[in-house]
Scaffold this motif. Structure first.
Motif, PDB file in Angstrom:
ATOM      1  N   ALA A  16       0.831  -1.220   0.000  1.00 33.45           N
ATOM      2  CA  ALA A  16       0.000   0.000   0.000  1.00 33.45           C
ATOM      3  C   ALA A  16       0.861   1.263   0.000  1.00 33.45           C
ATOM      4  CB  ALA A  16      -0.948  -0.015   1.212  1.00 33.45           C
ATOM      5  N   LEU A  17       1.788   1.306  -0.898  1.00 34.63           N
ATOM      6  CA  LEU A  17       2.771   2.397  -0.941  1.00 34.63           C
ATOM      7  C   LEU A  17       2.265   3.561  -1.794  1.00 34.63           C
ATOM      8  CD1 LEU A  17       5.707   3.195  -0.203  1.00 34.63           C
ATOM      9  CD2 LEU A  17       6.445   2.044  -2.297  1.00 34.63           C
ATOM     10  N   LYS A  28      12.361  -1.453  -2.939  1.00 39.42           N
ATOM     11  CA  LYS A  28      12.679  -0.361  -3.872  1.00 39.42           C
ATOM     12  C   LYS A  28      12.686  -0.848  -5.317  1.00 39.42           C
ATOM     13  CE  LYS A  28      16.694   0.346  -1.932  1.00 39.42           C
ATOM     14  NZ  LYS A  28      16.692  -0.771  -0.955  1.00 39.42           N
ATOM     15  N   SER A  29      13.455  -1.914  -5.580  1.00 32.57           N
ATOM     16  CA  SER A  29      13.564  -2.390  -6.967  1.00 32.57           C
ATOM     17  C   SER A  29      12.209  -2.839  -7.491  1.00 32.57           C
ATOM     18  CB  SER A  29      14.543  -3.556  -7.062  1.00 32.57           C
ATOM     19  OG  SER A  29      15.798  -3.161  -6.599  1.00 32.57           O
ATOM     20  N   THR A  30      11.438  -3.482  -6.638  1.00 28.68           N
ATOM     21  CA  THR A  30      10.123  -3.951  -7.080  1.00 28.68           C
ATOM     22  C   THR A  30       9.248  -2.762  -7.480  1.00 28.68           C
ATOM     23  OG1 THR A  30      10.327  -5.850  -5.608  1.00 28.68           O
ATOM     24  CG2 THR A  30       8.119  -5.334  -6.399  1.00 28.68           C
ATOM     25  N   THR A  31       9.269  -1.712  -6.665  1.00 29.38           N
ATOM     26  CA  THR A  31       8.479  -0.519  -6.986  1.00 29.38           C
ATOM     27  C   THR A  31       8.918   0.053  -8.334  1.00 29.38           C
ATOM     28  OG1 THR A  31       8.292  -0.038  -4.635  1.00 29.38           O
ATOM     29  CG2 THR A  31       7.825   1.780  -6.137  1.00 29.38           C
ATOM     30  N   LEU A  32      10.236   0.138  -8.535  1.00 31.71           N
ATOM     31  CA  LEU A  32      10.743   0.709  -9.790  1.00 31.71           C
ATOM     32  C   LEU A  32      10.373  -0.176 -10.974  1.00 31.71           C
ATOM     33  CD1 LEU A  32      14.262   2.077  -8.718  1.00 31.71           C
ATOM     34  CD2 LEU A  32      12.049   3.247  -8.763  1.00 31.71           C
ATOM     35  N   ARG A  33      10.413  -1.479 -10.754  1.00 32.08           N
ATOM     36  CA  ARG A  33      10.071  -2.401 -11.849  1.00 32.08           C
ATOM     37  C   ARG A  33       8.594  -2.278 -12.236  1.00 32.08           C
ATOM     38  NH1 ARG A  33      13.334  -6.255 -13.428  1.00 32.08           N
ATOM     39  NH2 ARG A  33      11.646  -7.705 -13.828  1.00 32.08           N
ATOM     40  N   GLY A  62      10.373   0.870   4.299  1.00 26.52           N
ATOM     41  CA  GLY A  62      10.869  -0.285   5.044  1.00 26.52           C
ATOM     42  C   GLY A  62       9.775  -1.338   4.975  1.00 26.52           C
ATOM     43  N   ASN A  63      10.131  -2.580   4.722  1.00 25.98           N
ATOM     44  CA  ASN A  63       9.140  -3.651   4.583  1.00 25.98           C
ATOM     45  C   ASN A  63       8.031  -3.286   3.608  1.00 25.98           C
ATOM     46  OD1 ASN A  63      10.177  -5.646   6.206  1.00 25.98           O
ATOM     47  ND2 ASN A  63       9.357  -4.695   8.078  1.00 25.98           N
ATOM     48  N   GLY A  64       8.388  -2.613   2.543  1.00 29.44           N
ATOM     49  CA  GLY A  64       7.416  -2.279   1.505  1.00 29.44           C
ATOM     50  C   GLY A  64       6.495  -1.126   1.834  1.00 29.44           C
ATOM     51  N   ARG A  65       6.655  -0.543   3.032  1.00 30.85           N
ATOM     52  CA  ARG A  65       5.742   0.538   3.441  1.00 30.85           C
ATOM     53  C   ARG A  65       6.456   1.883   3.487  1.00 30.85           C
ATOM     54  NH1 ARG A  65       4.047  -2.639   8.299  1.00 30.85           N
ATOM     55  NH2 ARG A  65       2.851  -4.307   7.363  1.00 30.85           N
ATOM     56  N   LEU A  66       5.671   2.942   3.287  1.00 30.01           N
ATOM     57  CA  LEU A  66       6.237   4.283   3.358  1.00 30.01           C
ATOM     58  C   LEU A  66       6.518   4.649   4.810  1.00 30.01           C
ATOM     59  CD1 LEU A  66       6.877   6.900   1.710  1.00 30.01           C
ATOM     60  CD2 LEU A  66       4.659   7.717   2.472  1.00 30.01           C
TER      61      LEU A  66
END
Ligand SMILES: Nc1ncnc2c1ncn2[C@@H]1O[C@H](COP(=O)(O)OP(=O)(O)OP(=O)(O)O)[C@@H](O)[C@H]1O
Length: 331
Positions: free
Chosen positions: A55-56, A76-81, A236-240
């Motif tokens: 839920a970023l 981070k990389s997953t978000t950019l991808r 951190g841990n996929g969260r903002l």
């Protein structure tokens, strides 16, 4: 088709290529010529049972360099991808002003990205750029300009297999710049660069952003990007965990060491001033570490409370410790 782009009708219009940047780059763009921000909106990405991004939501403004920060494995990389259309989101969107990467007209000319640089080792740097130039619509002259810009003019005709990691990073950056993109997205661009290379990259990214472009760079080392970025997005841990100007983060690091005999009265004063403080023990009986940008005001208030001040000295909190605290002690 990816799920990030279903409502093109609502999308912010994209800037005509090579139009003038917004006059005031501090503000979110409001005119049609500004590069629209990157918008990550409620993005979640699961890999099986692993929730890599959770839920970023954040935005990346034009005219500024934004650091996308978090420890290894933060997402981070997953978000950019996902942003670059290389992975499907589980839910939510990551767009360029409302338009998903795959729905941008000529995306290679709008968005330049450096993820994990991979090159054919037998090709020269110049050949690599020439192959990529076809899709990005770049001329041989542009290739020469870019080789010079990234400091590879002398190595242009050597095989990439013999390049150092730093040289590969420079070549990857030149590749990303082929289409003169409005958006530059870099995953850990400092990897392998020597101090001179980092200094050069810093200057380059700042001037690129100053022309009204959007620059987003990821890193897991806050100290490395401190002098480069204008804004930070910390996850951190996929969260903002935090989105703020770098300046604010830096201001929070300013603190003082306050030594008094009566710590209880002093902390009551600090609480009234709404300042954060921490008790620190040392061989001289301990002191209070007080977060403030105004040591004079603290000194005056403590003095007014009738407490003799034994020591009041500015103290820099290490940026990496601040980062660590923000992550709640995650490694
Ligand atoms: N293809 C994949 N399959 C399964 N799990 C994945 C995949 N890609 C990433 N992950 C997991 O998702 C989480 C986030 O990884 P990601 O690479 O996005 O983090 P990161 O912040 O970029 O870290 P790093 O700096 O180490 O690359 C990690 O737990 C990782 O193991």
């Amino acid at each position: 088709m990816n799920a990030v782009d279903e409502s093109q009708a609502e999308a912010t219009p994209v800037r005509p290529r090579h139009a003038a940047p917004a006059a005031d780059s501090e503000q979110a763009p409001t005119d049609a010529t500004a590069v629209p921000p990157i918008v990550v909106d409620g993005l979640t990405k699961d890999f099986g049972r692993v929730r890599a991004v959770d839920a970023l939501s954040f935005t990346v403004a034009p005219g500024r360099v934004t650091g996308f920060l978090g420890p290894n494995g933060a997402g981070k990389s997953t978000t950019l991808r996902v942003l670059l259309g290389l992975a499907e989101p589980t839910s939510g969107r990551a767009t360029f002003g409302g338009v998903g990467y795959r729905d941008l007209p000529m995306p290679q000319q709008r968005v330049g990205a450096v993820l994990e640089p991979a090159f054919h080792p037998g090709r020269t740097g110049r050949d690599h750029l020439a192959v990529q130039a076809a899709t990005a619509g770049a001329t041989p002259r542009r290739i020469n300009e870019l080789l010079a810009l990234v400091g590879l003019a002398d190595a242009a005709d050597r095989r990439v297999g013999g390049y150092s990691l730093g040289m590969r990073q420079r070549l990857a950056l030149a590749t990303a710049l082929l289409g003169e993109p409005d958006y530059l997205i870099l995953d850990e661009p400092g990897n392998g660069l020597d101090p001179e290379g980092i200094h050069w990259l810093r200057g380059f990214l700042q001037s690129y952003a100053a022309r009204g472009n959007v620059v987003l760079m990821s890193s897991h080392i806050l100290n490395e990007v401190e002098a480069t970025v204008d804004d930070v997005v910390v996850i951190g841990n996929g969260r903002l965990l935090r989105q703020s100007p770098m300046q604010d983060l830096a201001a929070e690091r300013r603190s003082i060491r306050l030594r008094v005999q009566d710590q209880r009265t002093a902390t009551a004063v600090l609480d009234r001033m709404r300042l954060s403080w921490q008790q620190v023990d040392d061989r001289q009986g301990g002191f209070l570490q007080v977060q403030t940008t105004d040591p004079g005001a603290v000194g005056a208030a403590i003095f007014e409370a009738g407490l003799p001040v034994l020591e009041l000295a500015p103290q820099e909190v290490d940026l990496e410790s601040e980062f660590f605290a923000l992550l709640g002690g995650q490694p």
